[in-house]
Write a protein that holds these residues in place. Sequence first.
Motif, PDB file in Angstrom:
ATOM      1  N   LYS A  41      43.677  18.892  34.129  1.00  0.00           N
ATOM      2  CA  LYS A  41      42.690  17.971  34.683  1.00  0.00           C
ATOM      3  C   LYS A  41      42.268  18.351  36.109  1.00  0.00           C
ATOM      4  CE  LYS A  41      42.555  14.695  31.380  1.00  0.00           C
ATOM      5  NZ  LYS A  41      42.072  15.522  30.274  1.00  0.00           N
ATOM      6  N   ASP A  42      43.190  18.960  36.861  1.00  0.00           N
ATOM      7  CA  ASP A  42      42.924  19.178  38.285  1.00  0.00           C
ATOM      8  C   ASP A  42      41.890  20.262  38.539  1.00  0.00           C
ATOM      9  OD1 ASP A  42      44.462  17.189  39.086  1.00  0.00           O
ATOM     10  OD2 ASP A  42      46.118  18.392  39.854  1.00  0.00           O
ATOM     11  N   HIS A  43      42.168  21.451  38.059  1.00  0.00           N
ATOM     12  CA  HIS A  43      41.273  22.580  38.316  1.00  0.00           C
ATOM     13  C   HIS A  43      41.003  23.344  37.034  1.00  0.00           C
ATOM     14  CE1 HIS A  43      40.911  22.319  42.591  1.00  0.00           C
ATOM     15  NE2 HIS A  43      42.213  22.286  42.765  1.00  0.00           N
ATOM     16  N   PRO A  44      40.347  22.699  36.065  1.00  0.00           N
ATOM     17  CA  PRO A  44      40.165  23.369  34.766  1.00  0.00           C
ATOM     18  C   PRO A  44      39.360  24.667  34.867  1.00  0.00           C
ATOM     19  CG  PRO A  44      38.822  21.382  34.897  1.00  0.00           C
ATOM     20  CD  PRO A  44      39.728  21.363  36.084  1.00  0.00           C
ATOM     21  N   THR A  45      38.544  24.774  35.891  1.00  0.00           N
ATOM     22  CA  THR A  45      37.687  25.963  35.980  1.00  0.00           C
ATOM     23  C   THR A  45      38.047  26.826  37.173  1.00  0.00           C
ATOM     24  OG1 THR A  45      36.095  24.630  37.184  1.00  0.00           O
ATOM     25  CG2 THR A  45      35.727  24.881  34.817  1.00  0.00           C
ATOM     26  N   PHE A  46      39.310  26.762  37.595  1.00  0.00           N
ATOM     27  CA  PHE A  46      39.771  27.454  38.793  1.00  0.00           C
ATOM     28  C   PHE A  46      39.357  28.932  38.790  1.00  0.00           C
ATOM     29  CE2 PHE A  46      42.763  29.783  41.413  1.00  0.00           C
ATOM     30  CZ  PHE A  46      42.749  29.016  42.562  1.00  0.00           C
ATOM     31  N   GLY A  47      38.760  29.352  39.897  1.00  0.00           N
ATOM     32  CA  GLY A  47      38.455  30.776  40.072  1.00  0.00           C
ATOM     33  C   GLY A  47      37.098  31.212  39.556  1.00  0.00           C
ATOM     34  N   THR A  48      36.456  30.371  38.721  1.00  0.00           N
ATOM     35  CA  THR A  48      35.148  30.783  38.193  1.00  0.00           C
ATOM     36  C   THR A  48      34.041  30.441  39.193  1.00  0.00           C
ATOM     37  OG1 THR A  48      35.061  28.696  36.976  1.00  0.00           O
ATOM     38  CG2 THR A  48      35.750  30.653  35.754  1.00  0.00           C
ATOM     39  N   TRP A  49      32.911  31.066  39.022  1.00  0.00           N
ATOM     40  CA  TRP A  49      31.791  30.920  39.968  1.00  0.00           C
ATOM     41  C   TRP A  49      30.844  29.809  39.544  1.00  0.00           C
ATOM     42  CZ3 TRP A  49      31.807  33.675  44.428  1.00  0.00           C
ATOM     43  CH2 TRP A  49      32.651  34.791  44.492  1.00  0.00           C
ATOM     44  N   ILE A  50      30.353  29.054  40.539  1.00  0.00           N
ATOM     45  CA  ILE A  50      29.304  28.052  40.303  1.00  0.00           C
ATOM     46  C   ILE A  50      28.132  28.330  41.235  1.00  0.00           C
ATOM     47  CG2 ILE A  50      30.802  26.182  39.542  1.00  0.00           C
ATOM     48  CD1 ILE A  50      30.496  25.022  42.436  1.00  0.00           C
ATOM     49  N   LEU A  51      26.974  27.737  40.925  1.00  0.00           N
ATOM     50  CA  LEU A  51      25.837  27.847  41.836  1.00  0.00           C
ATOM     51  C   LEU A  51      26.180  27.121  43.130  1.00  0.00           C
ATOM     52  CD1 LEU A  51      22.774  27.079  39.493  1.00  0.00           C
ATOM     53  CD2 LEU A  51      23.566  29.319  40.286  1.00  0.00           C
ATOM     54  N   GLY A  52      25.800  27.696  44.276  1.00  0.00           N
ATOM     55  CA  GLY A  52      26.011  27.015  45.551  1.00  0.00           C
ATOM     56  C   GLY A  52      25.333  25.656  45.540  1.00  0.00           C
ATOM     57  N   ILE A  53      25.976  24.667  46.165  1.00  0.00           N
ATOM     58  CA  ILE A  53      25.494  23.281  46.084  1.00  0.00           C
ATOM     59  C   ILE A  53      24.066  23.156  46.651  1.00  0.00           C
ATOM     60  CG2 ILE A  53      26.038  20.861  46.649  1.00  0.00           C
ATOM     61  CD1 ILE A  53      28.307  22.335  45.094  1.00  0.00           C
ATOM     62  N   THR A  54      23.816  23.765  47.812  1.00  0.00           N
ATOM     63  CA  THR A  54      22.485  23.642  48.419  1.00  0.00           C
ATOM     64  C   THR A  54      21.710  24.965  48.326  1.00  0.00           C
ATOM     65  OG1 THR A  54      23.339  24.265  50.577  1.00  0.00           O
ATOM     66  CG2 THR A  54      23.237  21.901  50.078  1.00  0.00           C
ATOM     67  N   THR A  55      22.241  25.908  47.529  1.00  0.00           N
ATOM     68  CA  THR A  55      21.617  27.228  47.485  1.00  0.00           C
ATOM     69  C   THR A  55      21.262  27.629  46.051  1.00  0.00           C
ATOM     70  OG1 THR A  55      23.843  28.149  47.589  1.00  0.00           O
ATOM     71  CG2 THR A  55      22.586  28.049  49.652  1.00  0.00           C
ATOM     72  N   GLY A  56      22.163  28.264  45.330  1.00  0.00           N
ATOM     73  CA  GLY A  56      21.829  28.715  43.965  1.00  0.00           C
ATOM     74  C   GLY A  56      20.742  29.778  44.007  1.00  0.00           C
ATOM     75  N   TRP A  57      19.720  29.623  43.150  1.00  0.00           N
ATOM     76  CA  TRP A  57      18.565  30.530  43.182  1.00  0.00           C
ATOM     77  C   TRP A  57      17.727  30.138  44.386  1.00  0.00           C
ATOM     78  CZ3 TRP A  57      18.501  34.611  40.010  1.00  0.00           C
ATOM     79  CH2 TRP A  57      19.259  34.551  38.838  1.00  0.00           C
ATOM     80  N   CYS A  58      17.859  30.830  45.491  1.00  0.00           N
ATOM     81  CA  CYS A  58      17.306  30.262  46.726  1.00  0.00           C
ATOM     82  C   CYS A  58      16.397  31.193  47.505  1.00  0.00           C
ATOM     83  CB  CYS A  58      18.437  29.768  47.618  1.00  0.00           C
ATOM     84  SG  CYS A  58      19.550  31.061  48.138  1.00  0.00           S
ATOM     85  N   ALA A  59      16.186  32.439  47.081  1.00  0.00           N
ATOM     86  CA  ALA A  59      15.285  33.307  47.842  1.00  0.00           C
ATOM     87  C   ALA A  59      14.783  34.427  46.957  1.00  0.00           C
ATOM     88  CB  ALA A  59      15.998  33.889  49.063  1.00  0.00           C
TER      89      ALA A  59
END
Length: 209
Positions: free
Chosen positions: A50-68
């Motif tokens: 429950k705590d860190h089910p996706t530990f170590g994997t990459w996510i889109l930056g919260i305020t960035t992602g596809w950003c430039a």
Amino acid sequence: MYDLLDLLEDITRPAYTGPAPLGFTSRYFTPEQLLEARTELARIRSEWSKDHPTFGTWILGITTGWCATAPGHRLCLLQTDLRCRCSFPYLAAQWEMIGPCSCVGDLLYQANCPDCSWHHISSNESEAVIAWHDHAWPGWRDLPTLPAKLRGQAGTRTMKPALAAWLETHYPPEFRIDGAPILTDRPGRCVPGYSPYGGYDIATPQTTQ
Ligand SMILES: [Zn+2]
Ligand SMILES: [Zn+2]
């Protein structure tokens, strides 16, 4: 009973065939491949971790992602958190409850250009952003710094007449196109979308670090 249900689920769901590993990787994968691995890991691990089910994997930056963007290049900014729970508490009592730190790494940022299969990983977000500008906007370091009074306190995305005139005088034509960055003399991080051209507002103190 649950074992049987798990087995049934294993048999009926399509097997994961994505190329990215189901955990941390610093090798090159496209943003889509990295996000696919995270989604898969979240699904198969949600039952027992429950705590860190996706530990170590990459996510889109919260305020960035596809950003430039740049001619022939795109920037997708991803992040992953390799710290343990010690990074979250705000109170001394919470620190004590968690026990000794077991961080295996840092909060990391990845600048990713899928058009070139290029990426750069750093524990400093602005450093990753700047590495992408070296990759996609060669010559950007020679741009003059925008005077503070033209930028305004909070920065602006709006192209005002005085700003347009200054840029026309000081920026070469290849840096007056959609997606181009501007350089501003201020503290803080590099901010996506705060150039009047739609690119990054790069804080010049960041470039000398
Ligand atoms: Zn590229
Ligand atoms: Zn820790």
